[in-house]
Motif scaffolding. Structure first.
Motif, short mmCIF file in Angstrom:
data_model
loop_
_atom_site.label_atom_id
_atom_site.label_comp_id
_atom_site.label_asym_id
_atom_site.label_seq_id
_atom_site.Cartn_x
_atom_site.Cartn_y
_atom_site.Cartn_z
N SER A 77 2.96 3.88 3.09
CA SER A 77 3.63 3.15 2.09
C SER A 77 4.49 1.91 2.54
O SER A 77 4.20 0.77 1.98
CB SER A 77 4.49 4.07 0.75
N GLU A 78 4.98 2.24 3.72
CA GLU A 78 5.84 1.12 4.41
C GLU A 78 4.92 0.11 4.96
O GLU A 78 5.13 -1.13 4.82
CB GLU A 78 6.85 1.68 5.36
N ARG A 79 3.92 0.50 5.60
CA ARG A 79 2.83 -0.24 6.13
C ARG A 79 2.05 -1.16 5.03
O ARG A 79 1.95 -2.36 4.98
CB ARG A 79 1.95 0.31 6.98
N GLU A 80 2.06 -0.37 3.78
CA GLU A 80 1.30 -1.23 2.49
C GLU A 80 2.11 -2.41 2.11
O GLU A 80 1.73 -3.44 1.53
CB GLU A 80 1.07 -0.31 1.67
N ASP A 81 3.67 -1.87 2.09
CA ASP A 81 4.63 -3.03 1.79
C ASP A 81 4.43 -4.20 2.59
O ASP A 81 4.47 -5.48 2.21
CB ASP A 81 5.93 -2.37 1.75
N VAL A 82 4.54 -4.04 4.05
CA VAL A 82 4.34 -5.06 4.85
C VAL A 82 2.99 -6.00 4.80
O VAL A 82 2.86 -7.29 4.76
CB VAL A 82 4.31 -4.56 6.19
N ALA A 83 1.89 -5.20 4.49
CA ALA A 83 0.47 -5.75 4.33
C ALA A 83 0.74 -6.64 3.09
O ALA A 83 0.06 -7.84 3.05
CB ALA A 83 -0.45 -4.80 4.04
N ARG A 84 1.28 -6.27 2.01
CA ARG A 84 1.24 -7.08 0.71
C ARG A 84 2.14 -8.42 1.10
O ARG A 84 2.07 -9.51 0.57
CB ARG A 84 2.16 -6.42 -0.37
N GLN A 85 3.25 -8.35 1.83
CA GLN A 85 4.17 -9.43 2.02
C GLN A 85 3.20 -10.49 2.95
O GLN A 85 3.49 -11.58 2.88
CB GLN A 85 5.24 -8.98 2.97
N LEU A 86 2.53 -10.00 3.74
CA LEU A 86 1.79 -10.77 4.67
C LEU A 86 0.64 -11.53 3.95
O LEU A 86 0.43 -12.60 3.91
CB LEU A 86 0.99 -9.97 5.81
N GLU A 87 0.08 -10.78 2.74
CA GLU A 87 -0.85 -11.63 1.93
C GLU A 87 -0.16 -12.45 1.29
O GLU A 87 -0.73 -13.60 0.87
CB GLU A 87 -1.43 -10.31 0.94
N GLY A 88 1.11 -12.40 0.70
CA GLY A 88 1.79 -13.36 0.13
C GLY A 88 2.01 -14.60 0.90
O GLY A 88 1.95 -15.82 0.39
N LEU A 89 2.32 -14.27 2.33
CA LEU A 89 2.66 -15.52 3.00
C LEU A 89 1.28 -16.32 3.28
O LEU A 89 1.26 -17.34 3.48
CB LEU A 89 3.34 -14.79 4.53
N ARG A 90 0.25 -15.37 3.42
CA ARG A 90 -0.99 -16.19 3.74
C ARG A 90 -1.42 -17.16 2.51
O ARG A 90 -1.78 -18.14 2.86
CB ARG A 90 -2.09 -15.11 3.78
N GLU A 91 -1.26 -16.70 1.31
CA GLU A 91 -1.32 -17.54 0.32
C GLU A 91 -0.50 -18.66 0.25
O GLU A 91 -0.78 -19.93 -0.21
CB GLU A 91 -1.30 -16.79 -1.24
N GLN A 92 0.65 -18.60 0.81
CA GLN A 92 1.85 -19.74 0.70
C GLN A 92 1.18 -20.73 1.92
O GLN A 92 1.32 -21.89 1.70
CB GLN A 92 3.21 -19.35 1.28
N MET A 93 0.82 -20.18 3.01
CA MET A 93 0.24 -21.27 4.07
C MET A 93 -1.10 -21.86 3.38
O MET A 93 -0.99 -23.03 3.86
CB MET A 93 -0.17 -20.25 5.42
N ILE A 94 -1.81 -21.24 2.69
CA ILE A 94 -3.13 -21.98 2.04
C ILE A 94 -2.28 -23.14 1.16
O ILE A 94 -2.88 -24.29 1.28
CB ILE A 94 -3.90 -21.10 1.37
N ALA A 95 -1.49 -22.79 0.43
CA ALA A 95 -1.15 -23.95 -0.42
C ALA A 95 -0.29 -25.02 0.30
O ALA A 95 -0.38 -26.15 0.11
CB ALA A 95 0.19 -23.40 -1.35
N VAL A 96 0.14 -24.77 1.22
CA VAL A 96 0.92 -25.78 2.14
C VAL A 96 -0.12 -26.63 2.74
O VAL A 96 -0.05 -28.00 2.63
CB VAL A 96 1.94 -25.24 3.31
#
Length: 406
Positions: free
Chosen positions: A105-124
């Motif tokens: 569950s902790e690794r899944e939380d990190v994975a979701r944060q990484l997905e959010g950062l990936r979307e932010q990088m695409i927006a930039v």
């Protein structure tokens, strides 16, 4: 020959009218501050002045274009700074995810944060300037240069812009950067080769990312290291995949020692952990380029990996992701440095164009402006002369033979 009084009268009136016209013309020059108001005033100066004004118009147009480029570059620099911060946050999360005590569950939380950062990088990467132009679309070609096609059957983020970047000219700078070279050209692995673990492995072996220690011996070929248990001892053999799966004579049946560097073909890397018989390690020489978006997505998939050799696979992929994230961060920093150089060049070009505009204005002023001191003096002289002429004429016209008889 007799000159009639009427002729003298007409001649005098004409002279007074000419004097009055000259005075009015001088007054107009003083009011406008211009010596040359029309081409007939001074044809040569008027022609040269027109040429100077044309050059001034071009210089001012170049200044406006330069300011537009400066604004776009400043916004691009801000976007690169934000991208660098996002990449650093990705790296921090990768370090955190390497904690062996983490639960699923902790690794899944990190994975979701990484997905959010990936979307932010695409927006930039798809950001536009104040005029609606894409900042990282290269030479153009698409309103949205980076398209996210990540689906089970998709291939991640693609670049739909036009590769390349306009070169800086003597008076102009590019208004968009080549985003493809910034985010889509990240070296895989250590930049020279990639070490991966097949999903079929069942042991706990993982490797470092390695390095090229002998460039002269490095061939850029593909290799596979296979492990086998022989007489109770784990051994490995290096197979040259590029040259027909041929075992390397000097690396056949080598006893395996955890933590010991393995060196061949100009490469060196370390194998850690205990492999199982039948496990393998693949080395891909001269790999294709990757992109930061795929790198982050691969890390997410590694955190969610649920199969054989789970811990070793995750460690291997996270170590590779960190190496590639660092390389991507370097490319963003390099691009940001280039933008800084362009902004410095914009300052220099701005000063140059301002100097040119000032010179053109000075030239036009020299050709057409009036000397106010001399102009006022001439006006006063002409005004006094006209007043004296009018008064003299008024006295002279009173002289008449009838007045003398009376």
């Amino acid at each position: 020959m007799r000159i009639a009084t009427a002729n003298n009268y007409d001649s005098t009136i004409k002279v007074l009218a000419d004097r009055q016209a000259q005075l009015a013309q001088q007054q107009e020059r003083l009011a406008t501050g211009k010596r040359v108001l029309r081409a007939s005033d001074d044809p040569v100066s008027a022609t040269l002045s027109e040429a100077a004004r044309n050059r001034l118009a071009r210089a001012e147009a170049d200044q406006r274009a330069l300011e537009a480029s400066r604004t776009s570059l400043q916004q691009a620099e801000s976007g690169l700074a934000e991208s660098g911060e996002l990449i650093q946050r990705v790296r921090d999360l990768l370090v955190t995810a390497g904690n062996a005590a983490f639960t699923d569950s902790e690794r899944e939380d990190v994975a979701r944060q990484l997905e959010g950062l990936r979307e932010q990088m695409i927006a930039v990467a798809n950001r536009t300037d104040s005029a609606g132009r894409t900042l990282f679309g290269g030479l153009g070609g698409a309103a949205t240069p980076f398209v996210d096609l990540y689906t089970p059957s998709g291939n991640g983020v693609t670049f739909n812009g036009q590769r390349g970047q306009a070169a800086a000219g003597n008076t102009a700078l590019p208004q968009a950067l080549d985003g493809e070279s910034i985010w889509m050209q990240v070296p895989q692995g250590n930049g020279r080769f990639v070490v991966t673990l097949p999903n079929s492995n069942t042991g706990a072996a993982s490797t470092s990312m390695g390095e090229v220690i002998d460039p002269a011996s490095y061939t850029g070929g593909d290799y596979r290291i296979s492990f086998n248990q022989v007489a109770g001892q784990m051994q490995y053999t290096v197979i040259d995949v590029t040259n027909g799966n041929t075992p390397l004579a000097s690396h056949t049946g080598v006893p395996y020692e955890p933590g010991k560097a393995v060196q061949f073909g100009g490469m060196s890397f370390t194998i850690n952990g205990q492999p199982a018989s039948g496990d393998a390690i693949d080395i891909e020489g001269s790999p294709a380029r990757s992109d930061i978006f795929s790198i982050v997505q691969n890390a997410v998939e590694a955190l969610r990996y649920d199969g054989a050799n789970e811990s070793a696979h995750r460690n291997q992929e996270l170590a590779r992701a960190m190496t590639e994230v660092d390389a991507s961060h370097d490319r963003v920093l390099l691009a940001r440095g280039r933008v800084g150089e362009l902004l410095n060049r914009a300052d220099s070009l701005g000063s140059l164009l301002e100097g040119r505009a000032f010179d053109h204005k000075a030239e036009d002023s020299r050709l057409t402006d009036i000397d106010l001191v001399k102009g006022i003096s001439d006006f006063q002289t002409q005004q006094q002369g006209l007043e004296a002429a009018i008064k003299s004429y008024a006295q002279v016209q009173k002289l008449s033979l009838f007045s003398m008889i009376g």
